[in-house]
Write a protein that holds these residues in place. Sequence first.
Motif, PDB file in Angstrom:
ATOM      1  N   ILE A  11      52.690  59.941   7.707  1.00 12.83           N
ATOM      2  CA  ILE A  11      53.864  59.068   7.840  1.00 12.83           C
ATOM      3  C   ILE A  11      53.670  57.819   6.995  1.00 12.83           C
ATOM      4  O   ILE A  11      54.605  57.355   6.314  1.00 12.83           O
ATOM      5  CB  ILE A  11      54.096  58.694   9.314  1.00 12.83           C
ATOM      6  CG1 ILE A  11      54.321  59.944  10.165  1.00 12.83           C
ATOM      7  CG2 ILE A  11      55.305  57.767   9.439  1.00 12.83           C
ATOM      8  CD1 ILE A  11      54.301  59.680  11.657  1.00 12.83           C
ATOM      9  N   GLU A  14      53.541  59.228   3.009  1.00 10.25           N
ATOM     10  CA  GLU A  14      54.733  59.912   2.499  1.00 10.25           C
ATOM     11  C   GLU A  14      56.007  59.501   3.227  1.00 10.25           C
ATOM     12  O   GLU A  14      57.106  59.903   2.845  1.00 10.25           O
ATOM     13  CB  GLU A  14      54.562  61.425   2.574  1.00 10.25           C
ATOM     14  CG  GLU A  14      53.634  61.982   1.493  1.00 10.25           C
ATOM     15  CD  GLU A  14      54.125  61.659   0.092  1.00 10.25           C
ATOM     16  OE1 GLU A  14      55.100  62.272  -0.374  1.00 10.25           O
ATOM     17  OE2 GLU A  14      53.534  60.773  -0.548  1.00 10.25           O
ATOM     18  N   GLY A  15      55.863  58.724   4.307  1.00 11.08           N
ATOM     19  CA  GLY A  15      57.028  58.217   5.011  1.00 11.08           C
ATOM     20  C   GLY A  15      57.531  59.094   6.128  1.00 11.08           C
ATOM     21  O   GLY A  15      58.405  58.680   6.891  1.00 11.08           O
ATOM     22  N   TYR A  16      56.976  60.299   6.256  1.00  8.29           N
ATOM     23  CA  TYR A  16      57.454  61.220   7.279  1.00  8.29           C
ATOM     24  C   TYR A  16      56.397  62.279   7.554  1.00  8.29           C
ATOM     25  O   TYR A  16      55.458  62.484   6.761  1.00  8.29           O
ATOM     26  CB  TYR A  16      58.753  61.905   6.853  1.00  8.29           C
ATOM     27  CG  TYR A  16      58.543  62.984   5.814  1.00  8.29           C
ATOM     28  CD1 TYR A  16      58.499  64.330   6.184  1.00  8.29           C
ATOM     29  CD2 TYR A  16      58.357  62.671   4.467  1.00  8.29           C
ATOM     30  CE1 TYR A  16      58.287  65.323   5.247  1.00  8.29           C
ATOM     31  CE2 TYR A  16      58.147  63.651   3.525  1.00  8.29           C
ATOM     32  CZ  TYR A  16      58.114  64.979   3.911  1.00  8.29           C
ATOM     33  OH  TYR A  16      57.885  65.957   2.982  1.00  8.29           O
ATOM     34  N   ARG A 118      68.599  54.606   3.814  1.00  6.86           N
ATOM     35  CA  ARG A 118      67.484  54.147   4.645  1.00  6.86           C
ATOM     36  C   ARG A 118      68.043  53.626   5.962  1.00  6.86           C
ATOM     37  O   ARG A 118      69.030  52.897   5.978  1.00  6.86           O
ATOM     38  CB  ARG A 118      66.699  53.049   3.919  1.00  6.86           C
ATOM     39  CG  ARG A 118      65.967  53.536   2.656  1.00  6.86           C
ATOM     40  CD  ARG A 118      65.257  52.396   1.954  1.00  6.86           C
ATOM     41  NE  ARG A 118      64.280  52.860   0.986  1.00  6.86           N
ATOM     42  CZ  ARG A 118      64.415  52.741  -0.330  1.00  6.86           C
ATOM     43  NH1 ARG A 118      65.518  52.192  -0.842  1.00  6.86           N
ATOM     44  NH2 ARG A 118      63.466  53.169  -1.139  1.00  6.86           N
ATOM     45  N   THR A 139      62.123  59.107  15.346  1.00  3.19           N
ATOM     46  CA  THR A 139      61.768  60.512  15.542  1.00  3.19           C
ATOM     47  C   THR A 139      62.968  61.364  15.903  1.00  3.19           C
ATOM     48  O   THR A 139      63.924  60.883  16.520  1.00  3.19           O
ATOM     49  CB  THR A 139      60.719  60.660  16.661  1.00  3.19           C
ATOM     50  OG1 THR A 139      61.298  60.340  17.932  1.00  3.19           O
ATOM     51  CG2 THR A 139      59.519  59.759  16.432  1.00  3.19           C
ATOM     52  N   VAL A 155      64.683  64.674   3.288  1.00  3.70           N
ATOM     53  CA  VAL A 155      63.951  63.428   3.122  1.00  3.70           C
ATOM     54  C   VAL A 155      63.319  63.367   1.737  1.00  3.70           C
ATOM     55  O   VAL A 155      62.940  64.389   1.162  1.00  3.70           O
ATOM     56  CB  VAL A 155      62.883  63.296   4.243  1.00  3.70           C
ATOM     57  CG1 VAL A 155      61.886  64.431   4.202  1.00  3.70           C
ATOM     58  CG2 VAL A 155      62.179  61.944   4.203  1.00  3.70           C
ATOM     59  N   ARG A 158      57.833  59.308   0.135  1.00  3.51           N
ATOM     60  CA  ARG A 158      57.622  57.916  -0.285  1.00  3.51           C
ATOM     61  C   ARG A 158      57.072  57.834  -1.707  1.00  3.51           C
ATOM     62  O   ARG A 158      57.367  56.879  -2.438  1.00  3.51           O
ATOM     63  CB  ARG A 158      56.659  57.240   0.701  1.00  3.51           C
ATOM     64  CG  ARG A 158      56.559  55.754   0.514  1.00  3.51           C
ATOM     65  CD  ARG A 158      55.547  55.127   1.453  1.00  3.51           C
ATOM     66  NE  ARG A 158      55.983  55.115   2.836  1.00  3.51           N
ATOM     67  CZ  ARG A 158      56.878  54.273   3.335  1.00  3.51           C
ATOM     68  NH1 ARG A 158      57.465  53.386   2.536  1.00  3.51           N
ATOM     69  NH2 ARG A 158      57.191  54.305   4.605  1.00  3.51           N
ATOM     70  N   TYR A 193      59.476  59.636  11.125  1.00  4.10           N
ATOM     71  CA  TYR A 193      59.663  58.959   9.849  1.00  4.10           C
ATOM     72  C   TYR A 193      59.861  57.461  10.081  1.00  4.10           C
ATOM     73  O   TYR A 193      59.902  57.003  11.228  1.00  4.10           O
ATOM     74  CB  TYR A 193      60.842  59.563   9.079  1.00  4.10           C
ATOM     75  CG  TYR A 193      62.208  59.332   9.697  1.00  4.10           C
ATOM     76  CD1 TYR A 193      63.106  58.428   9.143  1.00  4.10           C
ATOM     77  CD2 TYR A 193      62.614  60.035  10.839  1.00  4.10           C
ATOM     78  CE1 TYR A 193      64.371  58.225   9.695  1.00  4.10           C
ATOM     79  CE2 TYR A 193      63.868  59.839  11.387  1.00  4.10           C
ATOM     80  CZ  TYR A 193      64.739  58.928  10.820  1.00  4.10           C
ATOM     81  OH  TYR A 193      65.983  58.722  11.370  1.00  4.10           O
ATOM     82  N   THR A 194      59.966  56.716   8.993  1.00  5.20           N
ATOM     83  CA  THR A 194      60.121  55.270   9.079  1.00  5.20           C
ATOM     84  C   THR A 194      61.490  54.862   8.546  1.00  5.20           C
ATOM     85  O   THR A 194      62.111  55.589   7.768  1.00  5.20           O
ATOM     86  CB  THR A 194      59.014  54.539   8.299  1.00  5.20           C
ATOM     87  OG1 THR A 194      58.999  54.989   6.948  1.00  5.20           O
ATOM     88  CG2 THR A 194      57.647  54.812   8.920  1.00  5.20           C
ATOM     89  N   VAL A 197      62.484  54.842   4.642  1.00  4.16           N
ATOM     90  CA  VAL A 197      62.349  56.076   3.859  1.00  4.16           C
ATOM     91  C   VAL A 197      63.728  56.680   3.604  1.00  4.16           C
ATOM     92  O   VAL A 197      64.551  56.790   4.518  1.00  4.16           O
ATOM     93  CB  VAL A 197      61.440  57.073   4.595  1.00  4.16           C
ATOM     94  CG1 VAL A 197      61.534  58.460   3.989  1.00  4.16           C
ATOM     95  CG2 VAL A 197      60.004  56.581   4.548  1.00  4.16           C
ATOM     96  N   HIS A 199      66.514  59.352   3.250  1.00  4.93           N
ATOM     97  CA  HIS A 199      66.774  60.651   3.848  1.00  4.93           C
ATOM     98  C   HIS A 199      68.288  60.802   4.008  1.00  4.93           C
ATOM     99  O   HIS A 199      69.039  59.846   3.813  1.00  4.93           O
ATOM    100  CB  HIS A 199      66.079  60.776   5.210  1.00  4.93           C
ATOM    101  CG  HIS A 199      66.659  59.857   6.236  1.00  4.93           C
ATOM    102  ND1 HIS A 199      66.425  58.489   6.229  1.00  4.93           N
ATOM    103  CD2 HIS A 199      67.494  60.091   7.281  1.00  4.93           C
ATOM    104  CE1 HIS A 199      67.085  57.934   7.228  1.00  4.93           C
ATOM    105  NE2 HIS A 199      67.746  58.879   7.879  1.00  4.93           N
TER     106      HIS A 199
END
Length: 261
Positions: A11, A14-16, A118, A139, A155, A158, A193-194, A197, A199
């Motif tokens: 996470i 790569e952000g997820y 985002r 999530t 997604v 990152r 994920y954040t 990021v 998606h």
Amino acid sequence: MHLGDDVLDRIRTEGYAVVEGFLTADELAAAREGLFDEFPTHEQYFAEPERYVHVVAHQFAGLRVGPFRSWPLTRLAFHPDLVDAAERFCGTTDLDLYKIELWAKYSGAVDYDQAHHRDYGNHHLLVPRADRRWPQLTTFILLSDVTEHDAPTKVIPRSIGDDVPLWPDRLAPGELHEHEVAVTGPAGSIFLYTTDVLHRGSAFTGHPRSRFALLADYMARGNPWMGKVSWPGAALHPAIRTLMVHATPRERHLFGVPLPG
């Protein structure tokens, strides 16, 4: 399922991350039973779609804010393994569970396709810091099988998306589609994920299809410029009362109730 440090590292880098088998078969079955107290089943919807136009009137018509009538369904939002992962990701045990949502999608009536964006745009009053201080963990727990045909979230890793400026918070339609990864998996999987990021939601590519997911989001307490839902605003809802009665002191603390002492 315990989410290891390798998942949290993915996470961060790569952000997820997507993890299959997060829920046990019993947890999934109990949650799906409660899910259909809130929404029509796949079979019910497609037998009488005209009866359920309210859940497909627009992209977000099938979104419900928790808690829900079903205690097993609501409790997924603070599954012990999810809380443990959120504590380690956010670096604190003093957490806010700042949003619970249930999302049902059905093919045929509405286009669920989106441009890459985002999520900080409606989780945050400011553009997030580049150093990722004050993290948020968002999530999706998949409550149905999701294939490439079932409107999966898509997604941008990152490693590619971080080259795109944080503002504006969405791209032009079609931009970066060649780099996107579809979030697919069997029911019981979790997508973490954040909010910084890129998606997007995608369209169904088959019919009849349906997709169901529970969304639960976490952050460190004490950062009021972040968040989404005010739990006291729903205090008269029967499901909130059920939650306050049945939750442990630790679980109530996730909603802002002080711990004993």
